[in-house]
Design a protein around this motif. Structure first.
Motif, PDB file in Angstrom:
ATOM      1  N   VAL A 216       0.747 -18.565   1.200  1.00 53.26           N
ATOM      2  CA  VAL A 216      -0.287 -18.178   0.269  1.00 53.26           C
ATOM      3  C   VAL A 216      -0.039 -18.429  -1.103  1.00 53.26           C
ATOM      4  O   VAL A 216       1.114 -18.556  -1.605  1.00 53.26           O
ATOM      5  N   GLN A 217      -1.200 -18.358  -1.922  1.00 55.64           N
ATOM      6  CA  GLN A 217      -1.146 -18.971  -3.210  1.00 55.64           C
ATOM      7  C   GLN A 217      -1.310 -17.760  -4.262  1.00 55.64           C
ATOM      8  O   GLN A 217      -1.044 -17.759  -5.561  1.00 55.64           O
ATOM      9  N   LEU A 218      -1.879 -16.575  -3.730  1.00 59.89           N
ATOM     10  CA  LEU A 218      -2.147 -15.511  -4.311  1.00 59.89           C
ATOM     11  C   LEU A 218      -1.585 -14.227  -3.938  1.00 59.89           C
ATOM     12  O   LEU A 218      -1.583 -14.008  -2.537  1.00 59.89           O
ATOM     13  N   ARG A 219      -1.011 -13.473  -4.696  1.00 62.66           N
ATOM     14  CA  ARG A 219      -0.493 -12.361  -4.226  1.00 62.66           C
ATOM     15  C   ARG A 219      -0.898 -11.347  -5.356  1.00 62.66           C
ATOM     16  O   ARG A 219      -0.791 -11.475  -6.667  1.00 62.66           O
ATOM     17  N   ARG A 220      -1.438 -10.134  -4.728  1.00 64.88           N
ATOM     18  CA  ARG A 220      -1.566  -8.910  -5.704  1.00 64.88           C
ATOM     19  C   ARG A 220      -1.514  -7.385  -4.974  1.00 64.88           C
ATOM     20  O   ARG A 220      -2.043  -7.018  -4.191  1.00 64.88           O
ATOM     21  N   ASP A 221      -0.078  -7.309  -5.314  1.00 61.69           N
ATOM     22  CA  ASP A 221       0.626  -6.157  -4.687  1.00 61.69           C
ATOM     23  C   ASP A 221       0.546  -4.788  -5.752  1.00 61.69           C
ATOM     24  O   ASP A 221       1.321  -5.405  -6.858  1.00 61.69           O
ATOM     25  N   TYR A 222       0.418  -3.818  -5.820  1.00 61.82           N
ATOM     26  CA  TYR A 222       0.668  -2.547  -6.653  1.00 61.82           C
ATOM     27  C   TYR A 222       0.244  -1.322  -5.846  1.00 61.82           C
ATOM     28  O   TYR A 222      -0.066  -1.309  -4.897  1.00 61.82           O
ATOM     29  N   ARG A 223       0.415  -0.310  -6.667  1.00 61.08           N
ATOM     30  CA  ARG A 223       0.480   1.270  -6.043  1.00 61.08           C
ATOM     31  C   ARG A 223      -0.726   1.765  -7.003  1.00 61.08           C
ATOM     32  O   ARG A 223      -0.655   1.873  -7.991  1.00 61.08           O
ATOM     33  N   VAL A 224      -1.556   2.532  -5.937  1.00 54.85           N
ATOM     34  CA  VAL A 224      -2.401   3.392  -6.696  1.00 54.85           C
ATOM     35  C   VAL A 224      -2.043   4.771  -6.212  1.00 54.85           C
ATOM     36  O   VAL A 224      -2.302   5.311  -5.069  1.00 54.85           O
ATOM     37  N   LYS A 225      -1.851   5.670  -7.101  1.00 53.92           N
ATOM     38  CA  LYS A 225      -1.565   6.836  -7.323  1.00 53.92           C
ATOM     39  C   LYS A 225      -0.291   7.206  -6.052  1.00 53.92           C
ATOM     40  O   LYS A 225      -0.573   7.961  -5.170  1.00 53.92           O
ATOM     41  N   GLY A 226       0.495   6.302  -5.745  1.00 54.69           N
ATOM     42  CA  GLY A 226       1.704   6.195  -4.846  1.00 54.69           C
ATOM     43  C   GLY A 226       1.179   5.439  -3.518  1.00 54.69           C
ATOM     44  O   GLY A 226       2.044   4.986  -2.678  1.00 54.69           O
ATOM     45  N   ALA A 227      -0.067   4.969  -3.384  1.00 59.06           N
ATOM     46  CA  ALA A 227      -0.446   4.573  -2.231  1.00 59.06           C
ATOM     47  C   ALA A 227      -0.380   3.068  -2.297  1.00 59.06           C
ATOM     48  O   ALA A 227      -0.813   2.385  -3.556  1.00 59.06           O
ATOM     49  N   ALA A 237      -9.218 -18.239   2.279  1.00 59.06           N
ATOM     50  CA  ALA A 237      -8.764 -17.008   3.120  1.00 59.06           C
ATOM     51  C   ALA A 237      -8.167 -15.811   2.543  1.00 59.06           C
ATOM     52  O   ALA A 237      -7.246 -16.274   1.596  1.00 59.06           O
ATOM     53  N   THR A 238      -8.309 -14.600   2.732  1.00 55.72           N
ATOM     54  CA  THR A 238      -7.607 -13.488   2.072  1.00 55.72           C
ATOM     55  C   THR A 238      -7.405 -12.496   3.296  1.00 55.72           C
ATOM     56  O   THR A 238      -7.916 -12.314   4.263  1.00 55.72           O
ATOM     57  N   VAL A 239      -6.441 -11.938   3.027  1.00 57.65           N
ATOM     58  CA  VAL A 239      -5.791 -10.711   3.650  1.00 57.65           C
ATOM     59  C   VAL A 239      -5.584  -9.470   2.907  1.00 57.65           C
ATOM     60  O   VAL A 239      -4.825  -9.772   1.866  1.00 57.65           O
ATOM     61  N   SER A 240      -6.003  -8.331   3.263  1.00 63.84           N
ATOM     62  CA  SER A 240      -5.461  -7.181   2.089  1.00 63.84           C
ATOM     63  C   SER A 240      -5.295  -5.978   3.286  1.00 63.84           C
ATOM     64  O   SER A 240      -6.088  -5.793   4.212  1.00 63.84           O
ATOM     65  N   ILE A 241      -4.225  -5.302   2.707  1.00 67.16           N
ATOM     66  CA  ILE A 241      -4.108  -3.940   3.449  1.00 67.16           C
ATOM     67  C   ILE A 241      -3.758  -2.764   2.445  1.00 67.16           C
ATOM     68  O   ILE A 241      -3.227  -3.087   1.343  1.00 67.16           O
ATOM     69  N   VAL A 242      -4.545  -1.909   2.427  1.00 63.86           N
ATOM     70  CA  VAL A 242      -4.955  -0.834   1.286  1.00 63.86           C
ATOM     71  C   VAL A 242      -4.973   0.525   1.723  1.00 63.86           C
ATOM     72  O   VAL A 242      -5.565   0.604   2.767  1.00 63.86           O
ATOM     73  N   GLU A 243      -3.871   1.204   1.280  1.00 63.44           N
ATOM     74  CA  GLU A 243      -3.615   2.614   1.707  1.00 63.44           C
ATOM     75  C   GLU A 243      -4.022   3.310   0.719  1.00 63.44           C
ATOM     76  O   GLU A 243      -4.190   3.160  -0.570  1.00 63.44           O
ATOM     77  N   VAL A 285      -5.324   7.185   4.714  1.00 65.77           N
ATOM     78  CA  VAL A 285      -6.342   6.158   5.266  1.00 65.77           C
ATOM     79  C   VAL A 285      -5.973   4.768   5.006  1.00 65.77           C
ATOM     80  O   VAL A 285      -5.803   4.368   3.849  1.00 65.77           O
ATOM     81  N   VAL A 286      -5.652   3.892   5.917  1.00 68.62           N
ATOM     82  CA  VAL A 286      -5.532   2.390   5.851  1.00 68.62           C
ATOM     83  C   VAL A 286      -6.469   1.600   5.916  1.00 68.62           C
ATOM     84  O   VAL A 286      -7.226   1.651   7.250  1.00 68.62           O
ATOM     85  N   ARG A 287      -6.911   0.522   5.346  1.00 66.83           N
ATOM     86  CA  ARG A 287      -7.823  -0.487   5.406  1.00 66.83           C
ATOM     87  C   ARG A 287      -7.152  -1.963   5.650  1.00 66.83           C
ATOM     88  O   ARG A 287      -6.417  -2.178   4.564  1.00 66.83           O
ATOM     89  N   VAL A 288      -7.533  -2.671   6.734  1.00 65.13           N
ATOM     90  CA  VAL A 288      -6.953  -4.061   6.916  1.00 65.13           C
ATOM     91  C   VAL A 288      -8.056  -4.935   7.011  1.00 65.13           C
ATOM     92  O   VAL A 288      -8.997  -4.629   8.090  1.00 65.13           O
ATOM     93  N   THR A 289      -8.081  -5.958   6.272  1.00 60.17           N
ATOM     94  CA  THR A 289      -9.430  -6.729   6.318  1.00 60.17           C
ATOM     95  C   THR A 289      -8.776  -8.145   6.081  1.00 60.17           C
ATOM     96  O   THR A 289      -7.922  -8.577   5.628  1.00 60.17           O
ATOM     97  N   ALA A 290      -9.682  -9.005   6.839  1.00 58.96           N
ATOM     98  CA  ALA A 290      -9.195 -10.322   6.687  1.00 58.96           C
ATOM     99  C   ALA A 290     -10.631 -11.337   6.628  1.00 58.96           C
ATOM    100  O   ALA A 290     -11.675 -11.131   7.310  1.00 58.96           O
TER     101      ALA A 290
END
Length: 316
Positions: A216-227, A237-243, A285-290
């Motif tokens: 992967v060339q791009l990483r964007r990881d962080y927390r939103v109100k602890g999630a 291509a992108t993959v995202s997992i959002v809690e 609630v967890v969202r997984v997208t590709a």
């Protein structure tokens, strides 16, 4: 003798008739119809509640950099929400929220350098599109957005309510262009590094790279109100997992026709046209997208494989 001849003729007739029927049946039997392959048609996955600039990633962003300039030009208060986020789309955009009074304007900057089709994908819009030479030869404006290039990045300006409509709902074209010009000047000094990683997201990095088929060339990881939010990407291509915590509803469940149930979560849904798996587990609630460009099928097995390394975190 006559009876034997008659019986023989009858046997031949029945045999011929049976053979004929069999041939007709064989000749008209429909060929097996392969299941229809559904490929995602979205550019960016849906965002969890709270990803509106009030929570997200701290650090440099265009919106906070231009509030003073725009306050002076508009002779009225212009503020910005303090954080940014990434939509995990194609192209993946780093987003922030500018506030003209109470009216939000979302500014997006491509997280990776521009590609030949980047601007055309961002322009995608059902309304009419016109050139905007003030912002360069490739700049365009429509009823919902302005899209242009700054150096090797694409920029998108999307006011809530649209552009050149009733000021109570949107903003005038002149104001939208003024915002775009201010953003153009701020982009070079507010670019984010391509890799912003959280060690928790590392659990799924190998699975994401197997789907993307590249490092992967791009990483964007962080927390939103602890999630947790995790994004892995390349140009194609992108993959995202959002809690998200304490999300009252799952909007995808209200679609008509309703989405397919998924054997994960309580409940879980699979949306092949969006390349998305969404499920609830307790407070989460967890969202997984590709997503891929060009689009390719994203199966339920693909999405569960992507999130599987992180399930102990989400299911605890």
């Amino acid at each position: 003798m006559a009876r034997r001849q008659l019986a023989g003729a009858l046997v031949l007739l029945l045999a011929a008739s049976g053979c004929s029927v069999a041939q007709r049946a064989n000749g008209t039997a429909p060929a097996p119809v392969p299941p229809r392959v559904i490929v995602p048609t979205v550019i960016a996955p849906p965002q969890a509640e709270g990803l509106d600039g009030t929570s997200g990633a701290p650090g440099p962003q265009v919106c906070t950099a231009i509030t003073r300039t725009l306050t002076a030009k508009f002779r009225g208060p212009v503020t910005a929400k303090p954080n940014a986020w990434n939509d995990g789309g194609l192209p993946a955009m780093d987003l922030c929220t500018l506030l003209l009074g109470d009216l939000p304007v979302t500014i997006g900057v491509s997280a990776l350098p521009i590609q030949p089709d980047t601007l055309s994908r961002l322009v995608e819009n059902p309304g009419s599109v016109a050139e905007l030479p003030e912002l360069g030869p490739e700049a365009t404006i429509s009823e919902s957005r302005i899209v242009f290039r700054v150096g090797d990045r694409a920029v998108r300006i999307t006011p809530a309510g649209g552009i050149d409509r009733d000021p109570a709902d949107g903003i005038e074209k002149a104001r939208a262009v003024t915002i775009a010009l201010a953003a153009r000047d701020a982009v070079p000094r507010t670019l984010r590094p391509a890799r912003q990683a959280d060690e928790t997201c590392q659990l799924a990095t190998s699975a994401a790279e197997r789907f993307i088929q590249l490092r992967v060339q791009l990483r964007r990881d962080y927390r939103v109100k602890g999630a947790l939010t995790c994004v892995w990407g390349t140009y194609d291509a992108t993959v995202s997992i959002v809690e998200a915590f304490d999300q009252a509803t799952i909007p995808e469940a209200q679609q008509v026709p309703p989405p397919r149930f998924a054997p994960i979560g309580q409940p879980g849904y699979y949306l092949p046209e969006a390349g998305e798996l969404v499920f609830r587990q307790g407070r989460r609630v967890v969202r997984v997208t590709a997503l891929t460009n060009p689009p390719r099928e994203v199966t339920l097995d693909t999405l569960t494989t992507l999130v599987d390394p992180m399930l102990p975190l989400f299911l605890r």
